[in-house]
Design a protein around this motif. Structure first.
Motif, PDB file in Angstrom:
ATOM      1  N   ALA A 236       0.914  -1.124   0.081  1.00 48.36           N
ATOM      2  CA  ALA A 236      -0.171  -0.245   0.004  1.00 48.36           C
ATOM      3  C   ALA A 236       0.992   1.354  -0.005  1.00 48.36           C
ATOM      4  O   ALA A 236       0.486   2.267  -0.494  1.00 48.36           O
ATOM      5  N   HIS A 237       2.144   0.888   0.588  1.00 51.17           N
ATOM      6  CA  HIS A 237       2.911   2.137   0.804  1.00 51.17           C
ATOM      7  C   HIS A 237       4.140   2.254  -0.579  1.00 51.17           C
ATOM      8  O   HIS A 237       5.016   2.998  -0.653  1.00 51.17           O
ATOM      9  N   ALA A 238       3.806   1.442  -1.511  1.00 50.92           N
ATOM     10  CA  ALA A 238       4.574   1.086  -2.800  1.00 50.92           C
ATOM     11  C   ALA A 238       6.150   0.804  -2.490  1.00 50.92           C
ATOM     12  O   ALA A 238       6.940   0.992  -3.264  1.00 50.92           O
ATOM     13  N   GLY A 239       6.252   0.252  -1.276  1.00 56.54           N
ATOM     14  CA  GLY A 239       7.775  -0.381  -0.718  1.00 56.54           C
ATOM     15  C   GLY A 239       7.901  -1.388  -1.768  1.00 56.54           C
ATOM     16  O   GLY A 239       9.179  -1.663  -1.919  1.00 56.54           O
ATOM     17  N   ASP A 240       7.173  -2.040  -2.332  1.00 58.79           N
ATOM     18  CA  ASP A 240       7.599  -3.090  -3.516  1.00 58.79           C
ATOM     19  C   ASP A 240       8.542  -2.634  -4.657  1.00 58.79           C
ATOM     20  O   ASP A 240       9.077  -2.950  -5.311  1.00 58.79           O
ATOM     21  N   LEU A 241       8.186  -1.175  -4.797  1.00 55.56           N
ATOM     22  CA  LEU A 241       8.859  -0.739  -5.861  1.00 55.56           C
ATOM     23  C   LEU A 241      10.047  -0.301  -5.812  1.00 55.56           C
ATOM     24  O   LEU A 241      11.029  -0.262  -6.647  1.00 55.56           O
ATOM     25  N   ASP A 242      10.487   0.126  -4.624  1.00 58.21           N
ATOM     26  CA  ASP A 242      11.850   0.421  -4.352  1.00 58.21           C
ATOM     27  C   ASP A 242      11.919   0.843  -2.738  1.00 58.21           C
ATOM     28  O   ASP A 242      10.879   0.823  -2.069  1.00 58.21           O
ATOM     29  N   GLN A 243      13.270   0.771  -2.128  1.00 59.92           N
ATOM     30  CA  GLN A 243      13.341   1.166  -0.724  1.00 59.92           C
ATOM     31  C   GLN A 243      14.317   2.245  -0.708  1.00 59.92           C
ATOM     32  O   GLN A 243      15.348   2.404  -1.638  1.00 59.92           O
ATOM     33  N   PRO A 244      14.185   3.309   0.251  1.00 57.22           N
ATOM     34  CA  PRO A 244      14.765   4.169   0.440  1.00 57.22           C
ATOM     35  C   PRO A 244      16.591   3.874   0.942  1.00 57.22           C
ATOM     36  O   PRO A 244      16.677   2.740   1.566  1.00 57.22           O
ATOM     37  N   THR A 245      17.534   4.806   0.555  1.00 56.36           N
ATOM     38  CA  THR A 245      18.832   4.227   1.063  1.00 56.36           C
ATOM     39  C   THR A 245      18.911   4.875   2.418  1.00 56.36           C
ATOM     40  O   THR A 245      18.120   5.622   2.813  1.00 56.36           O
ATOM     41  N   ASP A 246      20.216   4.253   3.084  1.00 64.10           N
ATOM     42  CA  ASP A 246      20.497   4.691   4.316  1.00 64.10           C
ATOM     43  C   ASP A 246      20.395   6.311   4.420  1.00 64.10           C
ATOM     44  O   ASP A 246      19.941   6.776   5.594  1.00 64.10           O
ATOM     45  N   ASP A 247      20.900   6.735   3.610  1.00 62.74           N
ATOM     46  CA  ASP A 247      21.204   8.506   3.734  1.00 62.74           C
ATOM     47  C   ASP A 247      19.732   8.896   3.715  1.00 62.74           C
ATOM     48  O   ASP A 247      19.393   9.776   4.422  1.00 62.74           O
ATOM     49  N   GLN A 248      18.725   8.360   2.868  1.00 58.88           N
ATOM     50  CA  GLN A 248      17.448   8.888   2.578  1.00 58.88           C
ATOM     51  C   GLN A 248      16.633   8.570   4.125  1.00 58.88           C
ATOM     52  O   GLN A 248      15.721   9.546   4.724  1.00 58.88           O
ATOM     53  N   ILE A 249      16.986   7.455   4.700  1.00 65.18           N
ATOM     54  CA  ILE A 249      16.295   7.246   5.957  1.00 65.18           C
ATOM     55  C   ILE A 249      16.943   8.073   7.165  1.00 65.18           C
ATOM     56  O   ILE A 249      15.923   8.549   7.725  1.00 65.18           O
ATOM     57  N   ARG A 250      18.052   8.285   7.100  1.00 63.49           N
ATOM     58  CA  ARG A 250      18.522   9.276   7.987  1.00 63.49           C
ATOM     59  C   ARG A 250      18.090  10.552   7.906  1.00 63.49           C
ATOM     60  O   ARG A 250      17.676  10.972   8.867  1.00 63.49           O
ATOM     61  N   ASN A 251      17.864  10.912   6.601  1.00 60.67           N
ATOM     62  CA  ASN A 251      17.465  12.346   6.478  1.00 60.67           C
ATOM     63  C   ASN A 251      15.778  12.242   6.838  1.00 60.67           C
ATOM     64  O   ASN A 251      15.403  13.435   7.391  1.00 60.67           O
ATOM     65  N   SER A 252      15.270  11.295   6.608  1.00 60.53           N
ATOM     66  CA  SER A 252      13.668  11.287   7.164  1.00 60.53           C
ATOM     67  C   SER A 252      13.525  11.337   8.582  1.00 60.53           C
ATOM     68  O   SER A 252      12.852  12.267   9.016  1.00 60.53           O
ATOM     69  N   ARG A 253      14.380  10.479   9.238  1.00 63.79           N
ATOM     70  CA  ARG A 253      14.352  10.800  10.723  1.00 63.79           C
ATOM     71  C   ARG A 253      14.910  12.177  11.512  1.00 63.79           C
ATOM     72  O   ARG A 253      14.250  12.618  12.387  1.00 63.79           O
ATOM     73  N   HIS A 254      15.845  12.470  10.688  1.00 60.39           N
ATOM     74  CA  HIS A 254      16.308  14.047  10.793  1.00 60.39           C
ATOM     75  C   HIS A 254      15.234  14.992  10.937  1.00 60.39           C
ATOM     76  O   HIS A 254      14.892  15.823  11.703  1.00 60.39           O
TER      77      HIS A 254
END
Length: 511
Positions: A236-254
């Protein structure tokens, strides 16, 4: 408790309890909430009853589970005949005002509030109605992981616009109530942050160094290792299409932490207004969220799951003249707030209840820190977008039981497994408890019947939305163009929600 106290309900959107220092987080900076927590009662194990905006809020404001009321998802119209906390309070001589988001769907945009001093931010019509018949990957809001990929800083965004507006009118309303209103008040000030997309102003971003941002403790799960509900929401969140990189994950939490700090400032300004009006000592302040956010835990984002990051919410209740500071370990949930507020304002005296509450008053815990009659048990349900069947969760003590209709049970012992990694449902020593919690989950809740009701409701709403091109909008209008501001129809969340300065080019990377 001889006088009627004012009530200020401060609600935020998509804030998990896990990120607040009051709940043990070591990085996020929230000095105003820290002070509120130090002077109030902190419920350490507090849950929403439905990890999705509209159903969670309706459950909180009725004291009944969303499925009991017939609110299945973010595009379900709550019946106008349903009594809410505000109806009870008005009968008890209170003024009732809403400032900010509540995500009411349908022509009744008040549900017992006497007035609203701002419009809402998301659609009030059927444009976000899900369609379970489409199967895996139905995304009625158009949501995807671009809200994660494009996280970072901005000067302005739709959510910043909205929350600045809510803060301004919330503070102004406190002063107006102090000057002009003779009745005690129930004022709800409801912000939209830290809801995705995860973007914050530079001054809030700069509160944190990138190196100090903690990463998810549980890595992304392989699809074959996901439980059914997690797999549904992942698609439902389109996670099957791709996954964020570690840098993108860190930026999101930041950015998320920056949004939390921005909200903390707004909470401080609301409390300061109460103090300026000499109302602080005798006003009950309730701070909470409608649900949490997974923030990349298990490779999942946003809400809609029963895991702790999604289902737990902060709950801090403060009133120096009524309750001494304390921390409560027993499990509680938002469905308890309506009977709690009514218990406070009636001084525990009897009053007529139209529909029996499914929550119970927290006043004994607030007063004495203990309640021998209260079960250490809560219920959370999910029938919203992304799901393909009714789901329910029961937590009793440290054990969490998850029922997914048509699929195997899941159980976790949070005392020994706080990261929810080991399913204990099939262990012989838990067989009796599993049977008991299954009976609790299904008591008065028939998943077969509920599924039939949901499919019929979805069919009606989808038909109406198609024939009318998602009209009428039903947005509450305070100002002339409020029916055109913010997100009003399907798909707009992927355009207006990303309308920020500076602009971004890659706003729909995961279509």
């Amino acid at each position: 408790m001889s006088k009627k106290h004012n009530i200020l309900l401060i609600q935020v959107d998509q804030m998990t309890a896990k990120v607040l220092p009051a709940y043990g987080h070591q990085v996020v900076k929230t000095p105003n909430l820290d002070k509120l927590a130090s002077e109030g009662v902190v419920f350490e194990n507090s849950y929403c009853n439905f990890p999705l905006c509209a159903p969670s809020r309706m459950s909180m404001l009725t004291g009944r589970y969303a499925n009991t009321v017939g609110v299945w998802d973010n595009a379900t119209e709550a019946p106008a005949e349903t009594p809410t906390l505000m109806h009870y309070l008005r009968g008890m001589g209170y003024s009732t005002t809403l400032c900010g988001k509540m995500h009411f769907v349908g022509p009744d945009q008040l549900h017992g509030y006497e007035e609203r001093v701002t419009t809402d931010i998301y659609p009030s019509n059927f444009s976000w109605a899900p369609n379970w018949e489409k199967g895996l990957g139905d995304r009625p809001t158009g949501i995807n992981l671009s809200a994660v990929v494009n996280s970072g800083q901005c000067k302005r965004s739709l959510q910043i616009d909205y929350d600045d507006e809510v803060e301004y009118f919330g503070v102004r309303k406190i002063f107006d109530l102090a000057r002009y209103e003779e009745r005690p008040f129930f004022l709800t000030v409801s912000f939209t942050q830290p809801h995705s997309p995860f973007i914050c102003r530079p001054e809030h971003w700069d509160l944190y160094d990138s190196d100090e941002i903690d990463m998810p403790r549980v890595p992304a799960m392989k699809e074959e290792d996901m439980d059914p509900m997690s797999k549904w929401i992942y698609y439902a969140h389109a996670g099957d299409l791709d996954q964020p990189t570690d840098d993108q994950i860190r930026n999101s939490r930041h950015a998320y932490y920056g949004m939390v700090s921005a909200l903390d400032e707004k909470v401080g300004n609301l409390v300061a207004a109460l103090k300026d009006c000499d109302l602080y000592e005798d006003t009950v302040i309730i701070f909470t969220s409608d649900h949490g956010d997974m923030l990349g835990e298990r490779g999942q984002w946003y809400k809609q799951l029963f895991y702790e990051y999604s289902a737990t919410v902060p709950l801090i209740i403060s009133c120096p003249s009524l309750f001494s500071p304390k921390r409560i370990e027993k499990c509680v949930s938002l469905v308890d707030l309506t009977p709690t507020v009514l218990d406070i304002v009636t001084n525990g005296e009897n009053y007529e209840v139209i529909d029996e509450f499914e929550g119970t008053s927290l006043v004994p815990l607030l007063k004495d820190g203990k309640d021998d009659d209260r079960l250490d048990q809560i219920i959370v349900e999910y029938t919203g977008e992304g799901a393909l069947a009714p789901c329910r969760m029961v937590r009793r003590g440290s054990v969490k039981y998850i029922y997914t209709h048509g699929h195997d049970d899941i159980m976790y012992d949070l005392a020994n497994d706080p990261l929810e990694l080991t399913n204990i449902a099939d262990l012989p020593e838990y067989a009796d408890l599993r049977k008991e919690l299954n009976a609790v989950a299904l008591d008065g809740w028939n998943p077969t019947k509920i599924r039939e009701q949901i499919l019929a409701s979805q069919k009606r709403r989808l038909f109406i939305a198609k024939q009318t091109d998602n009209d009428p909008v039903w947005a509450y209008k305070v100002f002339e163009n409020d029916d055109q501001r913010y997100v009003r129809k399907a798909g707009a969340v992927q355009t207006k929600a990303f309308a920020r300065i500076p602009r971004i080019e890659n706003e729909s990377a995961f279509k």
